[in-house]
Design an enzyme around this catalytic site. Structure first.
Site, PDB file in Angstrom:
ATOM      1  CG  LEU A  17     -11.432 148.663 -50.730  1.00  0.00           C
ATOM      2  CD1 LEU A  17     -10.752 148.238 -49.727  1.00  0.00           C
ATOM      3  CD2 LEU A  17     -11.348 147.858 -51.994  1.00  0.00           C
ATOM      4  CB  SER A 145      -4.443 148.227 -43.972  1.00  0.00           C
ATOM      5  OG  SER A 145      -3.624 148.438 -44.748  1.00  0.00           O
ATOM      6  CE1 TYR A 158      -5.298 153.626 -43.828  1.00  0.00           C
ATOM      7  CE2 TYR A 158      -3.514 151.963 -44.234  1.00  0.00           C
ATOM      8  CZ  TYR A 158      -4.629 152.460 -44.283  1.00  0.00           C
ATOM      9  OH  TYR A 158      -5.409 151.797 -45.328  1.00  0.00           O
TER      10      TYR A 158
HETATM   11  N1  LIG Z   1      -7.574 150.813 -51.374  1.00  0.00           N
HETATM   12  C1  LIG Z   1      -6.638 150.100 -50.947  1.00  0.00           C
HETATM   13  O1  LIG Z   1      -5.569 149.728 -51.551  1.00  0.00           O
HETATM   14  C2  LIG Z   1      -6.787 150.022 -49.296  1.00  0.00           C
HETATM   15  C3  LIG Z   1      -5.838 148.763 -48.614  1.00  0.00           C
HETATM   16  C4  LIG Z   1      -6.051 148.680 -47.476  1.00  0.00           C
HETATM   17  C5  LIG Z   1      -7.128 149.070 -46.826  1.00  0.00           C
HETATM   18  N2  LIG Z   1      -7.865 149.969 -47.348  1.00  0.00           N
HETATM   19  C6  LIG Z   1      -8.979 150.199 -46.358  1.00  0.00           C
HETATM   20  O2  LIG Z   1     -10.265 150.250 -46.741  1.00  0.00           O
HETATM   21  C7  LIG Z   1     -11.153 151.112 -46.610  1.00  0.00           C
HETATM   22  C8  LIG Z   1     -11.727 151.628 -47.887  1.00  0.00           C
HETATM   23  O3  LIG Z   1     -10.827 152.313 -48.642  1.00  0.00           O
HETATM   24  P1  LIG Z   1     -10.943 152.851 -50.276  1.00  0.00           P
HETATM   25  O4  LIG Z   1      -9.716 152.568 -50.824  1.00  0.00           O
HETATM   26  O5  LIG Z   1     -12.121 151.997 -50.674  1.00  0.00           O
HETATM   27  O6  LIG Z   1     -11.022 154.190 -49.838  1.00  0.00           O
HETATM   28  P2  LIG Z   1     -12.068 155.489 -50.504  1.00  0.00           P
HETATM   29  O7  LIG Z   1     -11.282 156.814 -50.353  1.00  0.00           O
HETATM   30  O8  LIG Z   1     -12.291 154.931 -51.871  1.00  0.00           O
HETATM   31  O9  LIG Z   1     -13.535 155.219 -49.747  1.00  0.00           O
HETATM   32  C9  LIG Z   1     -13.498 155.505 -48.350  1.00  0.00           C
HETATM   33  C10 LIG Z   1     -14.778 156.047 -48.232  1.00  0.00           C
HETATM   34  O10 LIG Z   1     -14.692 156.303 -46.737  1.00  0.00           O
HETATM   35  C11 LIG Z   1     -15.847 157.737 -46.433  1.00  0.00           C
HETATM   36  N3  LIG Z   1     -15.315 158.285 -45.234  1.00  0.00           N
HETATM   37  C12 LIG Z   1     -13.985 158.825 -44.781  1.00  0.00           C
HETATM   38  N4  LIG Z   1     -14.095 159.243 -43.661  1.00  0.00           N
HETATM   39  C13 LIG Z   1     -15.768 159.372 -43.162  1.00  0.00           C
HETATM   40  C14 LIG Z   1     -16.323 159.323 -42.086  1.00  0.00           C
HETATM   41  N5  LIG Z   1     -15.740 160.120 -41.112  1.00  0.00           N
HETATM   42  N6  LIG Z   1     -17.637 158.920 -42.109  1.00  0.00           N
HETATM   43  C15 LIG Z   1     -18.234 158.509 -42.963  1.00  0.00           C
HETATM   44  N7  LIG Z   1     -17.471 158.069 -44.196  1.00  0.00           N
HETATM   45  C16 LIG Z   1     -16.203 158.270 -44.229  1.00  0.00           C
HETATM   46  C17 LIG Z   1     -15.361 158.635 -47.636  1.00  0.00           C
HETATM   47  O11 LIG Z   1     -16.189 159.560 -47.946  1.00  0.00           O
HETATM   48  C18 LIG Z   1     -15.212 157.328 -48.919  1.00  0.00           C
HETATM   49  O12 LIG Z   1     -16.448 157.268 -49.493  1.00  0.00           O
HETATM   50  C19 LIG Z   1     -10.659 152.132 -45.637  1.00  0.00           C
HETATM   51  O13 LIG Z   1     -10.440 151.660 -44.564  1.00  0.00           O
HETATM   52  C20 LIG Z   1      -8.923 151.908 -46.397  1.00  0.00           C
HETATM   53  O14 LIG Z   1      -8.068 152.440 -45.341  1.00  0.00           O
HETATM   54  C21 LIG Z   1      -7.711 150.342 -48.485  1.00  0.00           C
END
Ligand SMILES: NC(=O)c1ccc[n+]([C@@H]2O[C@H](COP(=O)([O-])OP(=O)(O)OC[C@H]3O[C@@H](n4cnc5c(N)ncnc54)[C@H](O)[C@@H]3O)[C@@H](O)[C@H]2O)c1
Length: 250
Positions: A17, A145, A158
């Site tokens: 995202l 989320s 979470y």
């Molecule tokens: N994908 C979904 O369906 C979904 C749904 C609801 C919420 N979210 C939330 O959206 C956000 C993005 O999710 P995504 O699916 O793109 O995940 P993703 O794993 O593709 O991307 C997450 C990014 O965060 C970085 N990251 C993790 N810990 C870190 C830290 N301590 N410092 C700096 N960077 C860090 C990772 O390296 C990664 O690049 C998250 O907060 C997730 O909880 C995602």
């Protein structure tokens, strides 16, 4: 705020995202600095003409340095988008005993404390901007989320972290009102990011079928479009917006 005048720091921008948001903002003419702990963010940033600094959002010095780097590169910060986060699956009391306290603290530290850390340090920079005619200086967008509201079994850590992010929007918006900074949160449903793409196809199909309409997973570009809309619509403040195809988890 016009997107072409925006200078955004985007955490978690190496993937999913966050990357989709960085790409969307760049396409709109914004300056973008990606903050991610994963070094692969350098390549991601280069592919869209963004800046990158390896950052751990939980660290005070790490984020301070990243904010300084972003200001040096972009001249200012007008938007901070928090997408860095992790997921976990562990029950409060599982077959092997109680939830690991270390695991619980870790998810709170990355998802919640990391989000707050970036928001507070970015706000100090955003507050320095010249105000627009209505006093606006910038915006902070946090990622909650739907698990903040409809958490599933095994999501206690979470969901706690995400519920707190949703709960942060209004008091932070009130805190930062005198600085002309808006605060919003986005609560995504299930989006097709690398995290989800790794699941077996039948699981993905099952998840898609559970969405009310349309019956598919969200595309990261749809999250990005909402983040951009929040930047551009100066009257959105202090609220959490669900983007989930009306999915309501049992
Ligand atoms: N994908 C979904 O369906 C979904 C749904 C609801 C919420 N979210 C939330 O959206 C956000 C993005 O999710 P995504 O699916 O793109 O995940 P993703 O794993 O593709 O991307 C997450 C990014 O965060 C970085 N990251 C993790 N810990 C870190 C830290 N301590 N410092 C700096 N960077 C860090 C990772 O390296 C990664 O690049 C998250 O907060 C997730 O909880 C995602």
């Amino acid at each position: 705020m016009r997107i072409e005048n925006t200078a955004a720091v985007i955490t978690g921008g190496a993937s999913g995202l966050g990357f989709a948001t960085a790409k969307n903002f760049r396409e709109g003419g914004a300056q973008v600095t990606i903050l991610d702990r994963d070094a692969k963010g350098a390549e991601a940033a280069e592919s869209i003409g963004a800046h990158f600094i390896q950052t751990d959002v939980t660290g005070e010095e790490s984020v301070q340095a990243a904010i300084g780097f972003a200001v040096k590169k972009m001249g200012k910060i007008t938007a901070a988008v928090n997408c860095a986060g992790i997921g976990t699956a562990e029950k409060t009391l599982g077959r092997d005993g109680p939830h690991s306290l270390d695991h619980y603290k870790r998810i709170i530290d990355i998802n919640l404390v990391g989000t707050f850390n970036v928001a507070r340090l970015a706000s100090a920079e955003i507050a320095k901007n010249d105000p627009e005619s209505d006093g606006a200086r910038g915006v902070i967008i946090n990622t909650a989320s739907i698990a903040a509201f409809d958490g599933q079994m095994g999501q206690v850590g979470y969901s706690s972290s995400k519920a707190a992010i949703a709960g942060m929007s209004l008091p932070m918006a009130r805190d930062l009102a005198r600085n002309g900074i808006r605060v919003m949160a986005i609560a995504p449903g299930i989006f097709m990011t690398p995290m989800l793409a790794g699941l077996p196809e039948d699981v993905q199909t099952g998840l898609a079928a559970s969405v009310t309409c349309p019956k598919r997973l969200g595309d990261p570009s749809e999250y990005a479009a909402l983040a951009r809309f929040i930047v551009e619509n100066g009257y959105l403040n202090g609220e959490t917006i669900r983007i989930d195809g009306a999915l309501r988890m049992q």
